[in-house]
Design a protein around this motif. Structure first.
Motif, short mmCIF file in Angstrom:
data_model
loop_
_atom_site.label_atom_id
_atom_site.label_comp_id
_atom_site.label_asym_id
_atom_site.label_seq_id
_atom_site.Cartn_x
_atom_site.Cartn_y
_atom_site.Cartn_z
N ALA A 4 5.60 -17.54 -23.86
CA ALA A 4 5.26 -18.72 -22.79
C ALA A 4 3.92 -19.29 -23.25
O ALA A 4 3.81 -20.53 -23.56
CB ALA A 4 5.53 -18.52 -21.49
N LEU A 5 2.93 -18.50 -23.30
CA LEU A 5 1.38 -19.07 -23.41
C LEU A 5 1.29 -19.52 -24.90
O LEU A 5 0.61 -20.65 -25.12
CB LEU A 5 0.72 -17.95 -23.23
N HIS A 6 1.92 -18.78 -25.89
CA HIS A 6 1.76 -19.35 -27.23
C HIS A 6 2.57 -20.75 -27.50
O HIS A 6 1.91 -21.55 -28.00
CB HIS A 6 2.39 -18.40 -28.02
N GLU A 7 3.67 -20.98 -26.73
CA GLU A 7 4.40 -22.04 -26.77
C GLU A 7 3.36 -23.21 -26.49
O GLU A 7 3.50 -24.58 -26.90
CB GLU A 7 5.94 -22.05 -26.24
N ALA A 8 2.94 -23.07 -24.98
CA ALA A 8 2.24 -24.00 -24.44
C ALA A 8 1.02 -24.28 -25.42
O ALA A 8 0.65 -25.55 -25.34
CB ALA A 8 1.67 -23.42 -22.98
N MET A 9 0.26 -23.30 -25.99
CA MET A 9 -0.90 -23.84 -26.83
C MET A 9 -0.55 -24.36 -28.26
O MET A 9 -1.02 -25.25 -28.60
CB MET A 9 -1.50 -22.45 -27.27
N GLY A 14 -1.67 -27.76 -30.64
CA GLY A 14 -1.18 -28.00 -32.07
C GLY A 14 -1.79 -26.75 -32.66
O GLY A 14 -1.81 -26.73 -33.94
N VAL A 15 -1.92 -25.59 -32.10
CA VAL A 15 -2.18 -24.23 -32.74
C VAL A 15 -1.03 -23.89 -33.66
O VAL A 15 0.08 -24.35 -33.34
CB VAL A 15 -2.66 -22.92 -31.82
N PRO A 16 -1.22 -23.44 -34.90
CA PRO A 16 -0.07 -22.86 -35.69
C PRO A 16 0.66 -21.88 -35.27
O PRO A 16 0.55 -21.14 -34.24
CB PRO A 16 -1.03 -22.57 -36.81
N ASP A 17 1.99 -21.89 -35.80
CA ASP A 17 3.00 -20.85 -35.34
C ASP A 17 2.60 -19.46 -35.20
O ASP A 17 2.74 -18.53 -34.54
CB ASP A 17 4.05 -21.08 -36.26
N LEU A 61 -2.69 -28.76 -21.70
CA LEU A 61 -2.50 -27.29 -21.84
C LEU A 61 -2.19 -26.60 -20.43
O LEU A 61 -1.40 -25.99 -20.33
CB LEU A 61 -3.77 -26.70 -22.34
N TYR A 62 -2.97 -27.14 -19.47
CA TYR A 62 -2.53 -26.82 -18.05
C TYR A 62 -1.31 -26.97 -17.84
O TYR A 62 -0.69 -26.09 -16.88
CB TYR A 62 -3.70 -27.69 -17.02
N ARG A 63 -0.80 -28.49 -17.66
CA ARG A 63 0.78 -28.82 -17.59
C ARG A 63 1.53 -27.80 -18.36
O ARG A 63 2.48 -27.37 -17.79
CB ARG A 63 0.66 -30.14 -17.51
N ALA A 64 1.44 -27.65 -19.51
CA ALA A 64 2.24 -26.99 -20.57
C ALA A 64 2.41 -25.39 -19.88
O ALA A 64 3.28 -24.81 -19.79
CB ALA A 64 1.94 -27.07 -21.83
N ILE A 65 1.32 -24.67 -19.57
CA ILE A 65 1.25 -23.44 -19.26
C ILE A 65 1.96 -23.18 -17.90
O ILE A 65 2.67 -22.43 -17.81
CB ILE A 65 -0.06 -22.96 -19.15
N VAL A 66 1.59 -24.34 -16.97
CA VAL A 66 2.23 -24.18 -15.75
C VAL A 66 3.75 -24.33 -15.83
O VAL A 66 4.84 -23.32 -15.16
CB VAL A 66 1.69 -25.11 -14.67
N ARG A 67 4.25 -25.28 -16.61
CA ARG A 67 5.63 -25.43 -16.99
C ARG A 67 6.35 -24.37 -17.36
O ARG A 67 7.40 -23.83 -16.92
CB ARG A 67 5.91 -26.80 -17.46
N ARG A 68 5.82 -23.61 -18.55
CA ARG A 68 6.40 -22.62 -19.24
C ARG A 68 6.26 -21.52 -18.39
O ARG A 68 7.32 -20.61 -18.50
CB ARG A 68 6.01 -22.52 -20.56
N PHE A 106 -6.66 -25.82 -39.11
CA PHE A 106 -5.99 -26.84 -38.12
C PHE A 106 -7.14 -27.43 -37.37
O PHE A 106 -8.18 -27.04 -37.31
CB PHE A 106 -4.84 -26.03 -36.99
N LYS A 107 -6.54 -28.96 -36.77
CA LYS A 107 -7.76 -29.36 -36.01
C LYS A 107 -8.15 -28.82 -34.72
O LYS A 107 -7.04 -28.41 -33.84
CB LYS A 107 -7.07 -30.93 -35.61
N VAL A 108 -9.37 -28.84 -34.26
CA VAL A 108 -9.65 -28.43 -32.89
C VAL A 108 -10.08 -29.61 -32.16
O VAL A 108 -10.42 -29.50 -30.95
CB VAL A 108 -10.49 -27.16 -32.97
#
Length: 110
Positions: A4-9, A14-17, A61-68, A106-108
């Protein structure tokens, strides 16, 4: 939770798979204090990441972490998130090279 954390990131930053250097540590209740207003389901998510992400990217990121995490049963109100983004020269990668000297792939600066 690691997935879940990896998918949120990936979604928000845009972190790589294949960029999944994620650790899950659980501490016994007797070894931690839960902040006021939180329950035994309290979760502190600490993310160490490369610097350069905008406030907009961090909010995403905050929203994606909480949602996932909510999707796997954790109450949104019990999740606190702490980001730590030290300078690139503080990361030693690929055989001891400073990250600031490398093409990360990747872009940071989002």
């Amino acid at each position: 939770m690691i997935d879940a954390l990896h998918e949120a990131m990936k979604e928000a930053l845009g972190v790589p798979d294949d960029d999944h250097d994620i650790r899950y540590q659980e501490h016994r209740a007797a070894h931690c204090r839960v902040p006021g207003g939180k329950t035994a389901e309290y979760l502190l998510v600490m993310v160490h990441m490369f610097p350069g992400r905008s406030l907009q990217a961090k909010r995403a990121l905050y929203r994606a972490i909480v949602r996932r995490f909510s999707e796997v049963g954790l109450p949104a109100a019990e999740i606190n998130i702490l980001l730590n983004a030290p300078p690139l020269e503080d990361f030693g990668l690929r055989g001891g090279q400073a990250a600031c000297d490398l093409d990360l792939g990747f872009k940071v600066d989002l």
